[in-house]
Design a protein around this motif. Sequence first.
Motif, PDB file in Angstrom:
ATOM      1  N   GLY A  80       0.785  -1.228   0.000  1.00 16.89           N
ATOM      2  CA  GLY A  80       0.000   0.000   0.000  1.00 16.89           C
ATOM      3  C   GLY A  80       0.820   1.283   0.000  1.00 16.89           C
ATOM      4  O   GLY A  80       0.284   2.362   0.261  1.00 16.89           O
ATOM      5  N   LEU A  81       2.111   1.194  -0.316  1.00 21.96           N
ATOM      6  CA  LEU A  81       2.975   2.376  -0.239  1.00 21.96           C
ATOM      7  C   LEU A  81       3.247   3.024  -1.587  1.00 21.96           C
ATOM      8  O   LEU A  81       3.960   4.020  -1.668  1.00 21.96           O
ATOM      9  CB  LEU A  81       4.304   2.008   0.437  1.00 21.96           C
ATOM     10  N   GLY A  82       2.692   2.461  -2.646  1.00 22.42           N
ATOM     11  CA  GLY A  82       2.781   3.075  -3.967  1.00 22.42           C
ATOM     12  C   GLY A  82       1.446   3.671  -4.359  1.00 22.42           C
ATOM     13  O   GLY A  82       0.491   3.672  -3.574  1.00 22.42           O
ATOM     14  N   ARG A  83       1.394   4.206  -5.551  1.00 26.91           N
ATOM     15  CA  ARG A  83       0.135   4.681  -6.113  1.00 26.91           C
ATOM     16  C   ARG A  83       0.083   4.184  -7.553  1.00 26.91           C
ATOM     17  O   ARG A  83       0.881   4.616  -8.397  1.00 26.91           O
ATOM     18  CB  ARG A  83       0.025   6.210  -6.063  1.00 26.91           C
ATOM     19  N   ASP A  84      -0.825   3.270  -7.830  1.00 29.08           N
ATOM     20  CA  ASP A  84      -0.878   2.607  -9.124  1.00 29.08           C
ATOM     21  C   ASP A  84      -1.233   3.572 -10.250  1.00 29.08           C
ATOM     22  O   ASP A  84      -1.825   4.639 -10.023  1.00 29.08           O
ATOM     23  CB  ASP A  84      -1.918   1.485  -9.093  1.00 29.08           C
ATOM     24  N   VAL A  85      -0.884   3.180 -11.471  1.00 30.97           N
ATOM     25  CA  VAL A  85      -1.297   3.933 -12.656  1.00 30.97           C
ATOM     26  C   VAL A  85      -2.813   4.060 -12.647  1.00 30.97           C
ATOM     27  O   VAL A  85      -3.539   3.083 -12.434  1.00 30.97           O
ATOM     28  CB  VAL A  85      -0.827   3.221 -13.938  1.00 30.97           C
ATOM     29  N   GLU A  89      -3.630  10.074  -7.217  1.00 31.53           N
ATOM     30  CA  GLU A  89      -2.403  10.638  -6.666  1.00 31.53           C
ATOM     31  C   GLU A  89      -1.139  10.133  -7.370  1.00 31.53           C
ATOM     32  O   GLU A  89      -0.029  10.436  -6.934  1.00 31.53           O
ATOM     33  CB  GLU A  89      -2.296  10.322  -5.167  1.00 31.53           C
ATOM     34  N   ARG A  90      -1.310   9.389  -8.457  1.00 32.56           N
ATOM     35  CA  ARG A  90      -0.152   8.804  -9.140  1.00 32.56           C
ATOM     36  C   ARG A  90       0.852   9.874  -9.592  1.00 32.56           C
ATOM     37  O   ARG A  90       2.060   9.730  -9.367  1.00 32.56           O
ATOM     38  CB  ARG A  90      -0.619   7.991 -10.344  1.00 32.56           C
ATOM     39  N   ALA A  91       0.374  10.932 -10.215  1.00 39.68           N
ATOM     40  CA  ALA A  91       1.289  11.963 -10.710  1.00 39.68           C
ATOM     41  C   ALA A  91       2.028  12.635  -9.561  1.00 39.68           C
ATOM     42  O   ALA A  91       3.244  12.888  -9.649  1.00 39.68           O
ATOM     43  CB  ALA A  91       0.525  13.001 -11.534  1.00 39.68           C
ATOM     44  N   ASP A  92       1.315  12.932  -8.492  1.00 37.82           N
ATOM     45  CA  ASP A  92       1.963  13.550  -7.327  1.00 37.82           C
ATOM     46  C   ASP A  92       2.984  12.601  -6.703  1.00 37.82           C
ATOM     47  O   ASP A  92       4.060  13.022  -6.280  1.00 37.82           O
ATOM     48  CB  ASP A  92       0.914  13.942  -6.288  1.00 37.82           C
TER      49      ASP A  92
END
Length: 220
Positions: A80-85, A89-92
């Motif tokens: 849970g520490l990434g942000r998927d495509v 919030e992916r770009a940030d």
Amino acid sequence: MITLHHVAQARSFRTLWLLQEMGLEFEVRQWNFFDKSMRGPEFKALSPAARVPALEIDGRVLFESGAITEYLVETRPECGLGRDVGHEERADWLQWLHFAETIGQHLANLTQHHIALRDPAMRSPTVMRLEAKRLEKALEVVDRAVQGQEYLLGSGFSAVDVNVGYGVMIARHFVPEDLLPALDRYFQRLVARDAFALAKARDGDTVIYRDAFYAPPEEG
């Protein structure tokens, strides 16, 4: 088994901390900047530029800390520490991941002058002042981002807090901690995390940063 090749207080601490946040089992192999071991063929086979981190994982070796961060969260998304495509919030997330390298560049220049160049005659007070000010300006970006929220992303803690947080930790040797109050509160939240304490306990004995430097020497 995951093996992290690490030097205490160096940029590989980001990977050490992140592995602890993810709850993964791993081994740490300690290296030292102050002997010649990292210049030998064994280490260069792991990291061609003879730098840390080097991470043995999934049958391969990765040797760039930003790429290691992205690889870990994408191959182990359950953390849970990434942000998927496609995540809002992916770009940030990506922007903060790479902004950590902006901070790191100023830190590298300051570390070179304050620590690696042991003879004061080799140092440039002008460069030291400029880099300290540039570092301060980069930290102001983080300070503004966390004034209204606990972490860099509104949804909560993520791997980019590890990468940027390491930079904030080392920056405290060069920029007074009371200069940016929101940044200091953010840092205190980071160091209060259990995973940070576990990482510090495994960081090692080599001491790179001994004192607070803050203002570089005056010219003349």
